[in-house]
Write an enzyme that holds these catalytic residues in place. Sequence first.
Site, PDB file in Angstrom:
ATOM      1  N   GLY A 110      -0.472  62.236  28.206  1.00  0.00           N
ATOM      2  CA  GLY A 110      -1.553  61.275  28.328  1.00  0.00           C
ATOM      3  C   GLY A 110      -1.450  60.524  29.645  1.00  0.00           C
ATOM      4  O   GLY A 110      -0.421  60.539  30.318  1.00  0.00           O
ATOM      5  N   CYS A 111      -2.531  59.842  30.020  1.00  0.00           N
ATOM      6  CA  CYS A 111      -2.567  59.138  31.302  1.00  0.00           C
ATOM      7  C   CYS A 111      -1.632  57.936  31.312  1.00  0.00           C
ATOM      8  O   CYS A 111      -0.809  57.779  32.234  1.00  0.00           O
ATOM      9  CB  CYS A 111      -3.994  58.728  31.635  1.00  0.00           C
ATOM     10  SG  CYS A 111      -4.917  57.978  30.260  1.00  0.00           S
ATOM     11  N   TYR A 112      -1.723  57.069  30.305  1.00  0.00           N
ATOM     12  CA  TYR A 112      -0.817  55.917  30.250  1.00  0.00           C
ATOM     13  C   TYR A 112       0.649  56.360  30.190  1.00  0.00           C
ATOM     14  O   TYR A 112       1.481  55.835  30.936  1.00  0.00           O
ATOM     15  CB  TYR A 112      -1.143  55.027  29.045  1.00  0.00           C
ATOM     16  CG  TYR A 112      -2.407  54.209  29.166  1.00  0.00           C
ATOM     17  CD1 TYR A 112      -2.599  53.326  30.231  1.00  0.00           C
ATOM     18  CD2 TYR A 112      -3.416  54.301  28.204  1.00  0.00           C
ATOM     19  CE1 TYR A 112      -3.757  52.569  30.332  1.00  0.00           C
ATOM     20  CE2 TYR A 112      -4.573  53.553  28.301  1.00  0.00           C
ATOM     21  CZ  TYR A 112      -4.743  52.681  29.371  1.00  0.00           C
ATOM     22  OH  TYR A 112      -5.885  51.931  29.472  1.00  0.00           O
ATOM     23  N   THR A 114       2.033  58.956  31.401  1.00  0.00           N
ATOM     24  CA  THR A 114       2.449  59.437  32.725  1.00  0.00           C
ATOM     25  C   THR A 114       2.788  58.269  33.638  1.00  0.00           C
ATOM     26  O   THR A 114       3.840  58.259  34.294  1.00  0.00           O
ATOM     27  CB  THR A 114       1.334  60.296  33.349  1.00  0.00           C
ATOM     28  OG1 THR A 114       1.138  61.473  32.553  1.00  0.00           O
ATOM     29  CG2 THR A 114       1.671  60.697  34.775  1.00  0.00           C
ATOM     30  N   SER A 115       1.912  57.265  33.681  1.00  0.00           N
ATOM     31  CA  SER A 115       2.119  56.130  34.588  1.00  0.00           C
ATOM     32  C   SER A 115       3.320  55.280  34.195  1.00  0.00           C
ATOM     33  O   SER A 115       3.891  54.588  35.040  1.00  0.00           O
ATOM     34  CB  SER A 115       0.854  55.259  34.633  1.00  0.00           C
ATOM     35  OG  SER A 115       0.640  54.593  33.390  1.00  0.00           O
TER      36      SER A 115
END
Length: 307
Positions: A110-112, A114-115
Amino acid sequence: MQAFSEVFPHLVTAADVPSLVKIDDVDFAGVDAVFCCLPHATTQKIIKALPEHLKIVDLSADFRLADVNTYAEWYGGEHAAPELQKEAVYGLTELYRDKIRPARLVANPGCYPTSVQLPLYPLLKSKLILSDDIIIDSKSGVSGAGRSAKEANLYVEIAEGINAYGVTKHRHMPEIEQGLSEAAGKPVTISFTPHLMPISRGMQSTMYVKLAEGASVDDLRAKLIESYANEPFVRVLDKGVVPHTRHVRGSNFCLMNVFPDRLSGRAIVIAVIDNLVKGASGQAMQNLNLVMGYPETTSLMQLAMFP
């Protein structure tokens, strides 16, 4: 059959783009690899029916959580392909590259997650920060919610304001905790709150962490620099430089840095990505390159769009 440009009009000038067809009409005999970009709880059944020769990168959440019971708890339904879950490899490329290369099924992160995991995983693994009291404040552009028509995503609902959402119950929490727990070697529970920003794309995660005894902010920066020195898509910025989402817009890069907190014994870690690229399709391409044996950076070295 439908032209791709009818759904994504910006592709009208692209050459040799295949038409959209139903899954049942695809001849997979001539296909080597598949990207799955379907709604959660749909992909499991679809992938289960695909030919075994295919390399698959799944952008849904259906195979990200190793524990099928955790999946059922957070996604509201039993896992439909538990036997495939055992085979799936979590696809945060910089952390799991060696496992991804031989994989048949890659669960794109997911994007969150990853960050958050890119900066915190090496810091936890090296025991430079404590695993308790990790506070994560994340912000995302509206494209993270997809393209479907929803009242909450209308311009007049989004413009000139921000709002938190998924407070205490966002589905990316168990995915983040899964990775951080692995890094720490013990269960990690986080405080995570995402926010919706009135921008089309971009993501920033600001993480508040406790320093381990004897560790300094400079030690944290040094560890991140060491961890990502040879990574093409991760950059630790110069000391004191704050990451900006506009500096990764449209690119597969992640920019990060570490700052001293005014509170003694704490540090602030900031990371930015484009939620649609490193947070989704770009990382999926990075993973496909690996499983297909292509150079990992193939088609991904474009710089950020500016302004």
